[in-house]
Motif scaffolding. Structure first.
Motif, PDB file in Angstrom:
ATOM      1  N   UNK A  40      12.793   2.160 -12.299  1.00 36.76           N
ATOM      2  CA  UNK A  40      13.059   2.064 -13.742  1.00 36.76           C
ATOM      3  C   UNK A  40      12.229   0.913 -14.306  1.00 36.76           C
ATOM      4  N   UNK A  41      11.235   1.229 -15.121  1.00 36.05           N
ATOM      5  CA  UNK A  41      10.304   0.219 -15.608  1.00 36.05           C
ATOM      6  C   UNK A  41      11.014  -0.839 -16.446  1.00 36.05           C
ATOM      7  N   UNK A  42      11.969  -0.426 -17.262  1.00 38.70           N
ATOM      8  CA  UNK A  42      12.649  -1.388 -18.125  1.00 38.70           C
ATOM      9  C   UNK A  42      13.324  -2.497 -17.315  1.00 38.70           C
ATOM     10  N   UNK A  43      13.779  -2.183 -16.115  1.00 38.23           N
ATOM     11  CA  UNK A  43      14.431  -3.195 -15.278  1.00 38.23           C
ATOM     12  C   UNK A  43      13.449  -4.245 -14.781  1.00 38.23           C
ATOM     13  N   UNK A  44      12.151  -3.951 -14.883  1.00 37.88           N
ATOM     14  CA  UNK A  44      11.132  -4.853 -14.349  1.00 37.88           C
ATOM     15  C   UNK A  44      10.255  -5.458 -15.448  1.00 37.88           C
ATOM     16  N   UNK A  45      10.714  -5.392 -16.690  1.00 42.62           N
ATOM     17  CA  UNK A  45       9.901  -5.889 -17.808  1.00 42.62           C
ATOM     18  C   UNK A  45       9.626  -7.380 -17.691  1.00 42.62           C
ATOM     19  N   UNK A  46      10.607  -8.158 -17.289  1.00 45.46           N
ATOM     20  CA  UNK A  46      10.393  -9.602 -17.161  1.00 45.46           C
ATOM     21  C   UNK A  46       9.311  -9.910 -16.133  1.00 45.46           C
ATOM     22  N   UNK A  47       9.362  -9.210 -15.012  1.00 49.72           N
ATOM     23  CA  UNK A  47       8.338  -9.402 -13.979  1.00 49.72           C
ATOM     24  C   UNK A  47       6.968  -8.964 -14.483  1.00 49.72           C
ATOM     25  N   UNK A  48       6.909  -7.857 -15.218  1.00 52.80           N
ATOM     26  CA  UNK A  48       5.643  -7.389 -15.765  1.00 52.80           C
ATOM     27  C   UNK A  48       5.077  -8.378 -16.782  1.00 52.80           C
ATOM     28  N   UNK A  49       5.932  -8.937 -17.626  1.00 48.54           N
ATOM     29  CA  UNK A  49       5.477  -9.924 -18.595  1.00 48.54           C
ATOM     30  C   UNK A  49       4.829 -11.112 -17.903  1.00 48.54           C
ATOM     31  N   UNK A  50       5.421 -11.515 -16.792  1.00 49.08           N
ATOM     32  CA  UNK A  50       4.882 -12.650 -16.051  1.00 49.08           C
ATOM     33  C   UNK A  50       3.600 -12.271 -15.313  1.00 49.08           C
ATOM     34  N   UNK A  51       3.604 -11.107 -14.676  1.00 48.85           N
ATOM     35  CA  UNK A  51       2.467 -10.694 -13.851  1.00 48.85           C
ATOM     36  C   UNK A  51       1.244 -10.337 -14.682  1.00 48.85           C
ATOM     37  N   UNK A  52       1.444  -9.580 -15.754  1.00 49.61           N
ATOM     38  CA  UNK A  52       0.327  -9.083 -16.549  1.00 49.61           C
ATOM     39  C   UNK A  52      -0.073 -10.056 -17.646  1.00 49.61           C
ATOM     40  N   UNK A  53       0.921 -10.643 -18.318  1.00 53.33           N
ATOM     41  CA  UNK A  53       0.634 -11.460 -19.492  1.00 53.33           C
ATOM     42  C   UNK A  53       0.803 -12.950 -19.253  1.00 53.33           C
ATOM     43  N   UNK A  54       1.305 -13.340 -18.085  1.00 49.83           N
ATOM     44  CA  UNK A  54       1.491 -14.760 -17.799  1.00 49.83           C
ATOM     45  C   UNK A  54       2.623 -15.393 -18.568  1.00 49.83           C
ATOM     46  N   UNK A  55       3.586 -14.586 -19.004  1.00 45.87           N
ATOM     47  CA  UNK A  55       4.716 -15.097 -19.773  1.00 45.87           C
ATOM     48  C   UNK A  55       5.842 -15.481 -18.825  1.00 45.87           C
ATOM     49  N   UNK A 110       5.836   7.802 -25.820  1.00 49.84           N
ATOM     50  CA  UNK A 110       4.677   7.021 -25.367  1.00 49.84           C
ATOM     51  C   UNK A 110       5.095   5.871 -24.463  1.00 49.84           C
ATOM     52  N   UNK A 111       6.331   5.912 -23.978  1.00 49.28           N
ATOM     53  CA  UNK A 111       6.843   4.828 -23.140  1.00 49.28           C
ATOM     54  C   UNK A 111       6.797   5.213 -21.669  1.00 49.28           C
ATOM     55  N   UNK A 112       6.349   4.283 -20.846  1.00 49.01           N
ATOM     56  CA  UNK A 112       6.345   4.467 -19.401  1.00 49.01           C
ATOM     57  C   UNK A 112       7.716   4.048 -18.873  1.00 49.01           C
ATOM     58  N   UNK A 113       8.573   5.019 -18.612  1.00 46.53           N
ATOM     59  CA  UNK A 113       9.947   4.729 -18.238  1.00 46.53           C
ATOM     60  C   UNK A 113      10.149   4.645 -16.729  1.00 46.53           C
ATOM     61  N   UNK A 114       9.324   5.322 -15.949  1.00 44.01           N
ATOM     62  CA  UNK A 114       9.565   5.336 -14.510  1.00 44.01           C
ATOM     63  C   UNK A 114       8.291   5.459 -13.704  1.00 44.01           C
ATOM     64  N   UNK A 115       8.365   5.024 -12.422  1.00 43.11           N
ATOM     65  CA  UNK A 115       7.274   5.147 -11.463  1.00 43.11           C
ATOM     66  C   UNK A 115       7.822   5.878 -10.241  1.00 43.11           C
ATOM     67  N   UNK A 116       7.261   7.034  -9.944  1.00 37.73           N
ATOM     68  CA  UNK A 116       7.801   7.911  -8.908  1.00 37.73           C
ATOM     69  C   UNK A 116       7.672   7.304  -7.510  1.00 37.73           C
ATOM     70  N   UNK A 117       8.796   7.322  -6.755  1.00 33.69           N
ATOM     71  CA  UNK A 117       8.718   6.903  -5.357  1.00 33.69           C
ATOM     72  C   UNK A 117       9.418   7.864  -4.405  1.00 33.69           C
TER      73      UNK A 117
END
Length: 300
Positions: free
Chosen positions: A255-270, A230-237
């Motif tokens: 690789x989504x895991x490499x961008x988790x910090x950016x996602x936390x900031x962008x989506x959750x404001x962390x 159930x994990x989103x591991x990649x986005x095709x380019x």
């Protein structure tokens, strides 16, 4: 390790990235109606009267109000597309099953990874699409952002669904298709694409996966997710062109895991000092609370 048989050579990509030359799926399996209801279709509003509803790219929901896609999907000739001219569709395997309003959402904004450069291909090719109101948890589900990196020893098969064209002359498919893949070493993608004339320097923030059957991308598959469990591991380019199924050929994902910090900031404001994000928007703190509530609701 997989050995790749190269039986054809594709043309070199241009210096600027174009969706017309983007990744796609041919040779996949038709999806059941609710099999991948985290999938979204980014659609051009000026073409929604067509069978494929102006489908442009794929993506996947990570909250009921946020979808992850490829940054290059949101550009034309290095210029960002206009959010108000597009919509998001979700909640069905068929693009023409859009009579119910709960499957359609307006787009509030796009957030491109701050280190993505449209004229420089491949690196940090990832973006978030935010809707102006959440999708219903009755119609869709969200994918988890991984809490650990995936390795080449991952035993399970991963899936990549998409509405890409099923032949080189079409623009998209109204029926959702999918392929199954296994993650492999990044050098396999570098070797395969460099041999075809598409030079790519694989980075740690990229992921290489090989389909289990002969399949390839076609128009409209840019932004498709690589889902493992159930994990989103990649986005095709990047994938092979849509004219040959001579051999199973690797696909390249952000690789989504490499961008988790950016996602936390962008989506959750962390805030996270390691994110390097420059796209933080005012009001994201409230968005974080709202998004977390949506996730809990969708799991209930």
């Amino acid at each position: 390790m997989n050995k790749f048989v190269i039986l054809c050579v594709i043309a070199l990509y241009g210096a600027s990235y174009s969706v017309e030359a983007a990744s796609r799926i041919i040779g996949g399996t038709a999806a059941n109606e609710n099999q991948f209801n985290y999938m979204v279709s980014l659609q051009n509003r000026s073409e929604v009267d067509q069978l494929t509803r102006g489908h442009r790219c794929g993506g996947a929901l990570i909250t009921l109000s946020h979808a992850l896609t490829a940054a290059s999907c949101l550009h034309n000739n290095n210029q960002l597309i206009v959010a108000s001219q597009f919509r998001l569709f979700a909640g069905s395997s068929r693009l023409n099953n859009d009579d119910n309003s709960y499957r359609i959402r307006n787009i509030a904004n796009f957030t491109i990874h701050p280190q993505f450069v449209p004229s420089q291909r491949f690196n940090n090719d990832i973006a978030v699409i935010a809707t102006d109101s959440p999708f219903s948890s009755i119609a869709v589900r969200v994918l988890r952002v991984p809490t650990a990196d995936i390795s080449i020893t991952y035993p399970a098969v991963c899936h990549t669904p998409g509405w890409g064209a099923q032949n080189a002359s079409a623009s998209a498919s109204y029926q959702l298709m999918y392929i199954q893949s296994r993650v492999t070493v990044n050098t396999a993608c570098a070797t395969a694409y460099n041999a075809m004339g598409t030079t790519i320097a694989m980075q740690a923030n990229m992921l290489c996966a090989v389909p289990l059957t002969n399949s390839t991308g076609c128009h409209g598959d840019l932004g498709n997710p690589l889902v493992c469990g159930d994990d989103l591991q990649g986005v095709l380019f990047l994938s092979k062109d849509c004219t040959s199924l001579s051999a199973a050929f690797p696909d390249v994902y952000s690789r989504v895991f490499s961008h988790v910090a950016w996602l936390n900031q962008t989506v959750y404001g962390l805030n996270n000092e390691t994110s390097g994000a420059s796209t933080y928007q005012a009001g994201a703190g409230l968005l974080a609370i709202f998004a977390l509530v949506q996730i809990v609701t969708s799991m209930s």
